[in-house]
Design an enzyme around this catalytic site. Structure first.
Site, short mmCIF file in Angstrom:
data_model
loop_
_atom_site.label_atom_id
_atom_site.label_comp_id
_atom_site.label_asym_id
_atom_site.label_seq_id
_atom_site.Cartn_x
_atom_site.Cartn_y
_atom_site.Cartn_z
N ASN A 91 19.12 -14.31 17.24
CA ASN A 91 18.27 -14.31 16.29
C ASN A 91 17.04 -14.64 16.66
OD1 ASN A 91 20.34 -13.92 14.34
ND2 ASN A 91 20.83 -16.02 14.38
N GLN A 98 16.55 -17.44 12.92
CA GLN A 98 16.36 -18.46 13.92
C GLN A 98 16.36 -19.81 13.43
OE1 GLN A 98 13.62 -17.70 17.04
NE2 GLN A 98 14.88 -19.10 18.73
N HIS A 104 18.79 -18.17 22.70
CA HIS A 104 20.26 -18.32 22.68
C HIS A 104 21.21 -16.95 22.41
CE1 HIS A 104 19.31 -20.09 18.93
NE2 HIS A 104 20.10 -19.51 18.31
P1 AMP Z 1 20.35 -19.73 15.27
O1 AMP Z 1 20.17 -19.34 13.95
O2 AMP Z 1 20.42 -18.40 15.99
O3 AMP Z 1 19.10 -20.47 15.80
O4 AMP Z 1 21.58 -20.58 15.32
C1 AMP Z 1 21.48 -21.98 15.86
C2 AMP Z 1 23.00 -22.27 16.12
O5 AMP Z 1 22.96 -23.32 16.50
C3 AMP Z 1 23.71 -22.42 14.69
O6 AMP Z 1 24.88 -21.41 14.49
C4 AMP Z 1 24.19 -23.85 14.61
O7 AMP Z 1 25.39 -24.09 14.24
C5 AMP Z 1 24.20 -24.24 16.18
N1 AMP Z 1 24.07 -25.63 16.56
C6 AMP Z 1 23.32 -26.48 15.90
N2 AMP Z 1 23.10 -27.78 16.86
C7 AMP Z 1 24.03 -27.25 17.44
C8 AMP Z 1 24.89 -28.54 18.20
N3 AMP Z 1 24.35 -29.66 18.60
N4 AMP Z 1 25.94 -28.06 19.09
C9 AMP Z 1 26.37 -26.58 18.88
N5 AMP Z 1 25.84 -25.89 18.39
C10 AMP Z 1 24.63 -26.13 17.44
#
Ligand code: AMP
Length: 126
Positions: A91, A98, A104
């Site tokens: 994203n 995002q 990521h």
């Molecule tokens: P995005 O929308 O691509 O920025 O997704 C961020 C992702 O990070 C989401 O799927 C969250 O569930 C995940 N996330 C947030 N904090 C953590 C954490 N401490 N450990 C693992 N995953 C996380």
């Protein structure tokens, strides 16, 4: 956007926050998403200060770009997702949904993925 060195994934990389690690090498760290949207939902992050794919693709050294994508493949193999397949998503920015501003790649697996690729649900959405 300027990279925030205190974002959640930067803190995981520094060991300040825990994660459920799947794979690690000199270029990348992979760990389970805290809020999984599939039976297998793993995030792969580069070991560098990149907000999203935009500056990763533009600024990361060639070895990092290659190493990162090899790490994505190695993570999927480690999870034994190769035979049945999986989906990768990255994203970028507000319209991309995002939330964490450290580049990521999401790896989704363990079930048949929807064809609604442009409309990946958020938690608690159908
Ligand atoms: P995005 O929308 O691509 O920025 O997704 C961020 C992702 O990070 C989401 O799927 C969250 O569930 C995940 N996330 C947030 N904090 C953590 C954490 N401490 N450990 C693992 N995953 C996380």
């Amino acid at each position: 956007m300027i990279y925030d060195r205190n974002n959640i994934f930067a803190r995981i990389l520094r060991g300040e926050l825990p994660c459920k690690k799947v794979y690690e090498d000199e270029f990348a760290l992979a760990f389970h998403d805290i809020n999984p949207l599939a039976p297998v939902h793993v995030l792969v992050i580069p070991k560098g200060d990149y907000v999203s794919n935009v500056d990763f693709a533009a600024s990361a050294p060639d070895a990092m770009v290659v190493g990162f994508w090899r790490a994505v493949g190695a993570t999927a193999r480690e999870l034994e997702l190769d035979p049945l397949g999986y989906r990768i998503v990255a994203n970028h920015g507000p319209n991309g949904g995002q939330i964490v501003f450290h580049f990521h790649v999401h790896i989704f697996g363990g079930r048949q993925m929807s064809h609604r690729m442009g409309n990946m649900p958020r938690p608690n959405e159908s």
